[in-house]
Design an enzyme around this catalytic site. Structure first.
Site, PDB file in Angstrom:
ATOM      1  N   ASP A 287       4.248 -10.260   4.563  1.00 55.50           N
ATOM      2  CA  ASP A 287       3.346  -9.975   3.540  1.00 55.50           C
ATOM      3  C   ASP A 287       2.000 -10.203   4.135  1.00 55.50           C
ATOM      4  O   ASP A 287       1.601 -10.294   5.329  1.00 55.50           O
ATOM      5  CB  ASP A 287       3.829 -11.236   2.478  1.00 55.50           C
ATOM      6  CG  ASP A 287       3.770 -12.777   2.970  1.00 55.50           C
ATOM      7  OD1 ASP A 287       3.252 -12.509   4.150  1.00 55.50           O
ATOM      8  OD2 ASP A 287       4.244 -13.326   2.343  1.00 55.50           O
TER       9      ASP A 287
ATOM     10  N   LYS B 213      10.230  -5.407   3.505  1.00 56.99           N
ATOM     11  CA  LYS B 213      10.072  -6.896   3.469  1.00 56.99           C
ATOM     12  C   LYS B 213      11.116  -7.441   2.630  1.00 56.99           C
ATOM     13  O   LYS B 213      11.499  -8.579   2.983  1.00 56.99           O
ATOM     14  CB  LYS B 213       8.488  -7.144   2.633  1.00 56.99           C
ATOM     15  CG  LYS B 213       8.543  -8.563   2.191  1.00 56.99           C
ATOM     16  CD  LYS B 213       7.124  -8.686   1.618  1.00 56.99           C
ATOM     17  CE  LYS B 213       6.721 -10.150   1.194  1.00 56.99           C
ATOM     18  NZ  LYS B 213       7.242 -10.782  -0.111  1.00 56.99           N
TER      19      LYS B 213
END
Length: 200
Positions: A134, A115
């Site tokens: 996310d 991420k």
């Protein structure tokens, strides 16, 4: 990016301590740029790589000091290996490379996961098809694009890439910005700033 964010947080902490005590912070890593404005220069990658971990800990990085230093050391090594004059020049060179190569280079840095790599690629390295997955992106992907994702027990690298591919197929080359518009705003961004800015 995570290392840069942590270093910026450390700079803010040092400035807060300075303001609270009235004494200038003694800091070799972030020398003064303009005393009247209380701004500090952000240390180059090479300075972070050469700094002892203990000094980074003193800045308030805590357990992250090791990751910041190791990431900086790896950036300096990559710059030397590829013939760049600095770690910053190496990072900037990633802007012109394909997304998979950029993500791979970022994942090689200590403390950087998928991420964070996608966030840095999207927001700093012109990789507009990077999709930071996310909770919000995951929920949108499961609800709107592929309900079979709900059966996945964990976000493995293959599943992570699958979610990104769903957005890229649907929205094309600029899918990263589309996913950004789809996520709700952070309450942190809505609060007025209560601290001084640090120049980087």
């Amino acid at each position: 990016a995570a290392a840069a964010a942590e270093a910026a947080a450390a700079a803010e902490a040092a400035e807060a301590a300075e303001l609270a005590t009235g004494a200038p912070a003694r800091n070799k890593l972030m020398p003064r740029m303009d005393i009247s404005a209380h701004w500090h220069a952000f240390p180059p990658v090479e300075v972070l790589a050469a700094a002892p971990e203990s000094e980074l800990r003193e800045l308030g990085l805590g357990y992250r000091a090791k990751f910041v230093r190791n990431a900086a050391v790896k950036l300096v090594a990559a710059a030397e290996r590829e013939g760049f004059e600095s770690g910053a020049a190496y990072l900037l060179s990633l802007r012109s490379r394909p997304r998979p190569e950029v993500i791979s280079a970022l994942l090689a840095l200590d403390g950087v996961g998928p991420k964070v790599a996608d966030c840095v690629a999207l927001f700093s390295l012109d990789q507009v098809d990077a999709i930071p997955v996310d909770t919000h992106v995951w929920r949108i992907a499961c609800r709107d694009y592929d309900t079979s994702l709900s059966a996945c027990r964990s976000l493995t690298p293959a599943v992570y890439e699958r979610v990104g591919d769903l957005f890229r197929r649907r929205f094309g080359d600029h899918a990263g910005w589309v996913q950004r518009a789809a996520t709700p705003p952070s309450p942190l961004r809505l609060a007025p700033p209560t601290h001084r800015r640090v120049a980087i």
